[in-house]
Design a protein around this motif. Structure first.
Motif, PDB file in Angstrom:
ATOM      1  N   ALA A 440     -50.057   7.788  12.403  1.00 16.10           N
ATOM      2  CA  ALA A 440     -50.521   7.175  13.651  1.00 16.10           C
ATOM      3  C   ALA A 440     -51.932   6.625  13.491  1.00 16.10           C
ATOM      4  O   ALA A 440     -52.231   5.491  13.905  1.00 16.10           O
ATOM      5  N   VAL A 441     -52.817   7.399  12.884  1.00 18.91           N
ATOM      6  CA  VAL A 441     -54.205   6.961  12.714  1.00 18.91           C
ATOM      7  C   VAL A 441     -54.271   5.767  11.760  1.00 18.91           C
ATOM      8  O   VAL A 441     -54.989   4.784  12.021  1.00 18.91           O
ATOM      9  N   GLU A 442     -53.531   5.828  10.671  1.00 18.46           N
ATOM     10  CA  GLU A 442     -53.539   4.709   9.726  1.00 18.46           C
ATOM     11  C   GLU A 442     -53.041   3.426  10.389  1.00 18.46           C
ATOM     12  O   GLU A 442     -53.616   2.346  10.191  1.00 18.46           O
ATOM     13  N   ASP A 446     -55.609   0.291  10.892  1.00 21.39           N
ATOM     14  CA  ASP A 446     -55.316  -0.954  10.175  1.00 21.39           C
ATOM     15  C   ASP A 446     -55.091  -2.106  11.147  1.00 21.39           C
ATOM     16  O   ASP A 446     -55.554  -3.230  10.918  1.00 21.39           O
ATOM     17  N   ALA A 447     -54.381  -1.840  12.244  1.00 17.43           N
ATOM     18  CA  ALA A 447     -54.120  -2.895  13.225  1.00 17.43           C
ATOM     19  C   ALA A 447     -55.411  -3.380  13.864  1.00 17.43           C
ATOM     20  O   ALA A 447     -55.560  -4.573  14.173  1.00 17.43           O
ATOM     21  N   ALA A 448     -56.371  -2.470  14.068  1.00 19.66           N
ATOM     22  CA  ALA A 448     -57.640  -2.823  14.713  1.00 19.66           C
ATOM     23  C   ALA A 448     -58.700  -3.275  13.709  1.00 19.66           C
ATOM     24  O   ALA A 448     -59.774  -3.733  14.111  1.00 19.66           O
ATOM     25  N   GLY A 449     -58.427  -3.133  12.409  1.00 15.03           N
ATOM     26  CA  GLY A 449     -59.426  -3.490  11.398  1.00 15.03           C
ATOM     27  C   GLY A 449     -60.597  -2.532  11.369  1.00 15.03           C
ATOM     28  O   GLY A 449     -61.697  -2.900  10.941  1.00 15.03           O
ATOM     29  N   ILE A 450     -60.395  -1.301  11.803  1.00 16.31           N
ATOM     30  CA  ILE A 450     -61.494  -0.328  11.884  1.00 16.31           C
ATOM     31  C   ILE A 450     -61.903   0.136  10.490  1.00 16.31           C
ATOM     32  O   ILE A 450     -61.063   0.506   9.669  1.00 16.31           O
ATOM     33  N   HIS A 459     -61.923   8.759   4.029  1.00 17.15           N
ATOM     34  CA  HIS A 459     -62.430  10.029   4.557  1.00 17.15           C
ATOM     35  C   HIS A 459     -62.364  10.033   6.084  1.00 17.15           C
ATOM     36  O   HIS A 459     -61.963  11.032   6.700  1.00 17.15           O
ATOM     37  N   LEU A 460     -62.745   8.915   6.694  1.00 19.72           N
ATOM     38  CA  LEU A 460     -62.720   8.814   8.154  1.00 19.72           C
ATOM     39  C   LEU A 460     -61.299   8.978   8.684  1.00 19.72           C
ATOM     40  O   LEU A 460     -61.067   9.738   9.636  1.00 19.72           O
ATOM     41  N   ILE A 461     -60.336   8.300   8.084  1.00 24.60           N
ATOM     42  CA  ILE A 461     -58.957   8.392   8.551  1.00 24.60           C
ATOM     43  C   ILE A 461     -58.439   9.816   8.405  1.00 24.60           C
ATOM     44  O   ILE A 461     -57.808  10.367   9.330  1.00 24.60           O
ATOM     45  N   CYS A 466     -56.727  14.775  10.946  1.00 18.46           N
ATOM     46  CA  CYS A 466     -56.783  16.239  11.041  1.00 18.46           C
ATOM     47  C   CYS A 466     -57.144  16.670  12.458  1.00 18.46           C
ATOM     48  O   CYS A 466     -56.549  17.603  13.014  1.00 18.46           O
ATOM     49  N   THR A 467     -58.093  15.978  13.067  1.00 15.21           N
ATOM     50  CA  THR A 467     -58.492  16.293  14.434  1.00 15.21           C
ATOM     51  C   THR A 467     -57.352  16.012  15.417  1.00 15.21           C
ATOM     52  O   THR A 467     -57.133  16.764  16.366  1.00 15.21           O
TER      53      THR A 467
END
Length: 490
Positions: A440-442, A446-450, A459-461, A466-467
């Motif tokens: 879900a996070v990936e 990726d869709a938002a270009g974050i 590391h951020l993803i 995990c959170t």
């Protein structure tokens, strides 16, 4: 039954405690065109300009334009541009009728009229509050040259749809006619908003003409600025209450707080209003103020919005009254302050004390769903940039990760009224809640270009995933309790 509307003829009949224009509006000329005639502009910039006009600076009236919706024009045209600003603090409410908006146009209905106003030599300044998503940037932050409205504006420059199209066409006509270019002032919540807008205008102009792009790059001033005032959406109850106090009907009054701030880089070749007399701060570089506001105010606002949605809190004041959320926000500020340049000189402790009082203002019904809108456009500058900065420095980022995880979880909810995001349509929202947290996070990032291209993106993803797993397994209050207890144990 005929209902008496607010208008010039009604000003003399208003109660004595209602402030109103004391100047003759017939002697005011339009020196400003504003794109994006929404509530924030009318409660912020237009109020500062109203002060300037009242002090005798009569060449800076405003012609406001909505790019799409006719709602603002439909409400204000019968009132000759007049409307009420209600400043609320607790039980106190002060009403002020603002007269600086001389006309309201709808760009989609009258593009020729708007372009004529922008080309008029008396127009020396064009300001914008069009929201982040209307800058039409791709995932790399460049102009989205494949956007259908951009393609249309390049193909038919005389019938623009976008702010870029109107600005560049008006500048091109002024250039051809030998009229000096107006200054363009972005008032949207973007880092270096003036520089971003200038670059996008050059990119757009280059699609039409290299010479036009060079002209805009060399001769068009786009100072950056920072704006700050909380302006919730007007409700029917607000309209009824304010109209009853006025004794006439105001179709679109605004409710806001007492606080207002505007910090602007001082670069206006055709002159500007004398607005520093009324509290505007003129600076050489707005960046430090802008970053503090984006992270401490806007970042905290986003955190309150997503946590509030997950906790069933309808407004900012409701959410901030919850000790778990308030404690989290205090901790979030502690994490964010060290990411600010020249933090000591900006006085962040005093700033956050004022923010806490503003968030607690129960008179402002600022809906969490309203603030939650467009997170994919807002969170990169409000939360992600600071998170990457802390990760690179080896700092703990648990609270920042929870804000991002709460956003992803909220995106998976399809039953929150009024909560939208530019990612809608890229995937089925309901599918997010069915996906494993990592997937879900990936997908969302990726869709938002974050964090695109950032060394710490992986590391951020992983950290946000995990959170999100913990959020789903334990619930939002358990995570808030843990984070708040960690603070108390330090």
């Amino acid at each position: 039954m005929n209902i008496v509307r607010l208008g010039p003829e009604a000003l003399a009949t208003l109660p004595a405690d209602v402030l109103r224009p004391t100047y003759d509006r017939r002697g005011v000329t339009a020196g400003i065109v504003h794109l994006g005639a929404g509530a924030f502009h009318r409660a912020h910039q237009a109020v500062f300009i109203d002060d300037c006009i009242a002090a005798g600076d009569a060449g800076w009236g405003i012609v406001a334009a909505s790019l799409r919706s006719p709602d603002t024009g439909d409400a204000l045209k019968p009132q000759r541009g007049l409307y009420t600003v209600a400043e609320r603090d607790g039980a106190n409410e002060m009403l002020r009728v603002v007269g600086s908006v001389l006309d309201v146009l709808t760009a989609s209905q009258a593009p020729d009229a708007l372009l004529a106003r922008m080309v008029d030599p008396r127009t020396r300044l064009v300001t914008l509050t069009i929201t982040e998503k209307a800058y039409l940037r791709d995932a790399n932050g460049d102009l989205d040259t494949a956007h259908p409205d951009i393609l249309s504006d390049v193909a038919t420059p005389g019938r623009p749809r976008t702010a870029h199209g109107f600005l560049v066409e008006a500048l091109a006509r002024r250039w051809k006619s030998g009229i000096a270019p107006f200054t363009v002032l972005s008032c949207d919540n973007l880092p270096a908003n003036g520089r971003v807008l200038h670059r996008l205008l050059i990119e757009f102009a280059r699609l039409r003409s290299v010479d036009l792009a060079d002209y805009i790059e060399k001769d068009v001033a786009c100072p950056s600025c920072m704006v700050d005032r909380i302006v919730p959406a007007t409700t029917d109850a607000d309209r009824a209450r304010i109209s009853a106090r006025l004794g006439v009907a105001d179709a679109w009054p605004l409710v806001t707080e007492l606080f207002r701030q505007w910090v602007i880089e001082d670069h206006f070749p055709l002159g500007r209003p004398d607005w520093e007399r009324f509290g505007v701060t003129m600076v050489d570089d707005v960046a430090p103020y802008e970053t503090m506001k984006l992270r401490l105010l806007n970042g905290a606002h986003s955190a309150i919005a997503y946590l509030g949605l997950l906790c069933g809190k309808a407004t900012v004041a409701d959410a901030f009254a919850d000790p778990s959320i308030q404690g989290f926000i205090q901790g979030l500020w502690t994490d964010l302050v060290p990411t600010l340049e020249s933090a000591d000189a900006l006085g962040p402790e005093d700033y956050t004390r004022k923010l806490a009082a503003r968030f607690a203002n129960t008179a402002l019904k600022h809906r969490t769903a309203q603030i939650a809108n467009d997170g994919s456009q807002k969170l990169p500058q409000r939360i992600v940039a600071a998170t990457l900065q802390r990760l690179a420095a080896g700092k703990v980022c648990g609270r920042l990760a929870l804000v991002l995880a709460a956003w992803v979880e909220a995106l998976g909810s399809s039953d929150v009224e009024g909560f939208t995001d530019p990612l809608d349509g890229r995937f089925r929202r309901e599918s997010l809640s069915e996906m494993p947290p990592q997937a879900a996070v990936e997908l969302v990032f990726d869709a938002a270009g974050i964090a695109r291209g950032a060394a710490e993106k992986g590391h951020l993803i992983d950290m946000v995933a995990c959170t999100l797993q913990q959020l789903r397994a334990e619930g939002v209050y358990a995570l808030l309790l843990r984070l708040n207890n960690e603070d108390q144990g330090k």
